[in-house]
Write a protein that holds these residues in place. Structure first.
Motif, PDB file in Angstrom:
ATOM      1  N   SER A 215       0.995  -1.258  -0.176  1.00  0.00           N
ATOM      2  CA  SER A 215      -0.020  -0.032  -0.086  1.00  0.00           C
ATOM      3  C   SER A 215       0.604   1.023  -0.125  1.00  0.00           C
ATOM      4  CB  SER A 215      -0.826  -0.200   0.868  1.00  0.00           C
ATOM      5  OG  SER A 215      -2.304  -1.026   1.415  1.00  0.00           O
ATOM      6  N   PHE A 216       0.583   2.298  -1.058  1.00  0.00           N
ATOM      7  CA  PHE A 216       1.155   2.975  -1.006  1.00  0.00           C
ATOM      8  C   PHE A 216       0.323   5.055  -0.310  1.00  0.00           C
ATOM      9  CE2 PHE A 216       2.624   1.285  -4.712  1.00  0.00           C
ATOM     10  CZ  PHE A 216       4.244   1.267  -4.219  1.00  0.00           C
ATOM     11  N   THR A 217       0.470   6.163   0.626  1.00  0.00           N
ATOM     12  CA  THR A 217       0.437   6.456   0.927  1.00  0.00           C
ATOM     13  C   THR A 217       0.364   7.968   0.020  1.00  0.00           C
ATOM     14  OG1 THR A 217       2.704   7.298   2.024  1.00  0.00           O
ATOM     15  CG2 THR A 217       1.432   6.329   3.413  1.00  0.00           C
ATOM     16  N   GLN A 218       1.126   7.484  -1.029  1.00  0.00           N
ATOM     17  CA  GLN A 218       1.054   8.795  -2.012  1.00  0.00           C
ATOM     18  C   GLN A 218       0.983   7.925  -3.342  1.00  0.00           C
ATOM     19  OE1 GLN A 218       4.072  11.766  -1.708  1.00  0.00           O
ATOM     20  NE2 GLN A 218       5.916  10.237  -2.677  1.00  0.00           N
ATOM     21  N   ARG A 219       1.206   8.809  -4.713  1.00  0.00           N
ATOM     22  CA  ARG A 219       0.756   7.644  -5.778  1.00  0.00           C
ATOM     23  C   ARG A 219       2.665   7.694  -6.246  1.00  0.00           C
ATOM     24  NH1 ARG A 219      -4.287   9.365  -9.889  1.00  0.00           N
ATOM     25  NH2 ARG A 219      -5.992   8.560  -8.198  1.00  0.00           N
ATOM     26  N   PRO A 220       3.087   6.301  -6.396  1.00  0.00           N
ATOM     27  CA  PRO A 220       4.463   6.190  -6.901  1.00  0.00           C
ATOM     28  C   PRO A 220       4.754   6.838  -8.003  1.00  0.00           C
ATOM     29  CG  PRO A 220       2.698   4.221  -7.031  1.00  0.00           C
ATOM     30  CD  PRO A 220       1.395   4.774  -6.898  1.00  0.00           C
ATOM     31  N   GLN A 221       5.805   7.332  -7.939  1.00  0.00           N
ATOM     32  CA  GLN A 221       6.344   7.231  -9.503  1.00  0.00           C
ATOM     33  C   GLN A 221       6.858   6.251 -10.463  1.00  0.00           C
ATOM     34  OE1 GLN A 221      10.618   9.196  -9.034  1.00  0.00           O
ATOM     35  NE2 GLN A 221      10.068  10.346 -10.309  1.00  0.00           N
ATOM     36  N   ALA A 222       6.359   6.354 -11.418  1.00  0.00           N
ATOM     37  CA  ALA A 222       6.434   5.577 -12.786  1.00  0.00           C
ATOM     38  C   ALA A 222       8.135   5.113 -13.107  1.00  0.00           C
ATOM     39  CB  ALA A 222       5.822   5.492 -14.150  1.00  0.00           C
ATOM     40  N   VAL A 223       8.539   4.039 -12.355  1.00  0.00           N
ATOM     41  CA  VAL A 223      10.165   3.508 -12.442  1.00  0.00           C
ATOM     42  C   VAL A 223      10.593   3.984 -14.066  1.00  0.00           C
ATOM     43  CG1 VAL A 223      11.401   1.455 -12.985  1.00  0.00           C
ATOM     44  CG2 VAL A 223       9.596   1.834 -11.492  1.00  0.00           C
TER      45      VAL A 223
END
Length: 338
Positions: free
Chosen positions: A322-330
């Motif tokens: 689970s992420f607290t914020q949207r992940p950055q695209a690799v």
């Protein structure tokens, strides 16, 4: 060791009558049947499986076509199915397929004449070919529906919907799907289910549906995945997903933390990797056992329900945290781009 002749002598009947009691008891009167059974009990004798099979005109064997015996998702379920068949009085023999319809058809046709019935897992044969095969031996299907043939099916769409919803919920905006070999029926079904799951999403502002072409392995797909700027990837099976994870580890990229990864099948491999793999678990054992029950009922002339539907289960593990914020695209990080 006692034999049929001794049972016949004690019961005061012929050897043929003893044989009939065990192979065709309805033609023997109750008094004679009782004498024979009592003699057999006293001598602790029972007919051999071979003798019983010959008397009934059966082999006592079933055939099971597995599309990819190297897939670890099938190992434990096959063992469970063999044990179940044994309890029903049948031996279950495995026919390893390679997914190529012509080769599988020839193998199954050769096997059909040597067994009492067949269970085919995701066969690639046409409906017409399957109907022709029914003329040789009773058959049932797993994860394939064909008119007039009993089957045990785990709907792909439900599991894929649940997996895509999970990834969306934890913040992913670009989800890629790694397809398998072009001849794989499972890959094709799951590809369609993925696209349907993307189409049904009504979450505003999401850029879903990034689809990757067919790959033979997850490792092979790594460069294109990194270039795609995907934030999450679904492998058509667990092996594909784990192949990608291993290649990311080799490149110093952390699966889960930097790229969410999920599989399909729910094999035992999911908990043997780090991080443990999120996967949609398919109840292969239950499905194959249900198909074994169906084919044995056909052999015995009993009624069989046409289709049995079994549910899949999404098992969330550390590969999709689970992420607290949207992940950055690799792929947006120059350090990680190929």
């Amino acid at each position: 060791m006692s034999n049929l002749r001794e049972v016949a002598q004690i019961a005061g009947v012929s050897k043929t009558t003893v044989s009939r009691v065990f192979s065709n008891p309805e033609v023997v009167n109750e008094a004679t049947k009782k004498k024979v059974l009592e003699a057999a009990r006293l001598l602790n004798w029972q007919p051999s499986q071979t003798a019983r099979s010959l008397a009934l005109g059966r082999t006592g064997n079933l055939g099971l076509l597995i599309p990819d015996i190297s897939n670890p998702a099938f190992g434990p379920p096959v063992r469970e199915a063999q044990n179940h068949a044994r309890q029903l009085g049948f031996s279950l023999f495995i026919a390893p397929g390679d997914g190529q319809s012509d080769d599988d058809r020839a193998m199954v046709q050769a096997l059909a004449s040597k067994v009492d019935g067949l269970v085919l897992v995701a066969p690639r044969m046409s409906d017409e070919q399957l109907n022709d095969l029914q003329r040789t031996a009773p058959i049932t299907l797993v994860n394939r529906i064909s008119p007039g043939i009993p089957s045990a099916v785990v709907p792909t769409q439900d599991g894929m919907n649940e997996l895509v919803d999970h990834l969306v919920k934890i913040g992913h905006t670009r989800i890629a799907f790694m397809a398998g070999p072009t001849y794989s029926e499972s890959s094709r079904y799951r590809e369609y289910a993925f696209l349907e799951a993307i189409d049904r999403s009504t979450v505003e502002g999401l850029n879903l549906g990034h689809f990757l072409p067919t790959f033979e392995s997850g490792a092979q797909a790594t460069d294109q995945i990194l270039a795609s700027r995907a934030t999450a990837v679904i492998g058509y099976n667990d092996i594909m997903a784990i192949g990608l994870m291993n290649e990311l580890h080799r490149r110093g990229i952390r699966p889960g933390a930097e790229l969410a990864i999920a599989g399909f099948d729910g094999s035992w491999l999911c908990t043997s990797v780090s991080p443990a793999l999120t996967s949609v678990a398919i109840p292969f054992a239950e499905a194959i056992i249900a198909a074994v029950d169906q084919v044995t009922n056909l052999i015995l002339g009993e009624s069989v329900s046409e289709n049995r539907l079994l549910p899949s289960t999404l098992i969330v593990r550390d590969s999709t945290p689970s992420f607290t914020q949207r992940p950055q695209a690799v792929g947006s990080n120059s350090r990680l781009a190929p």
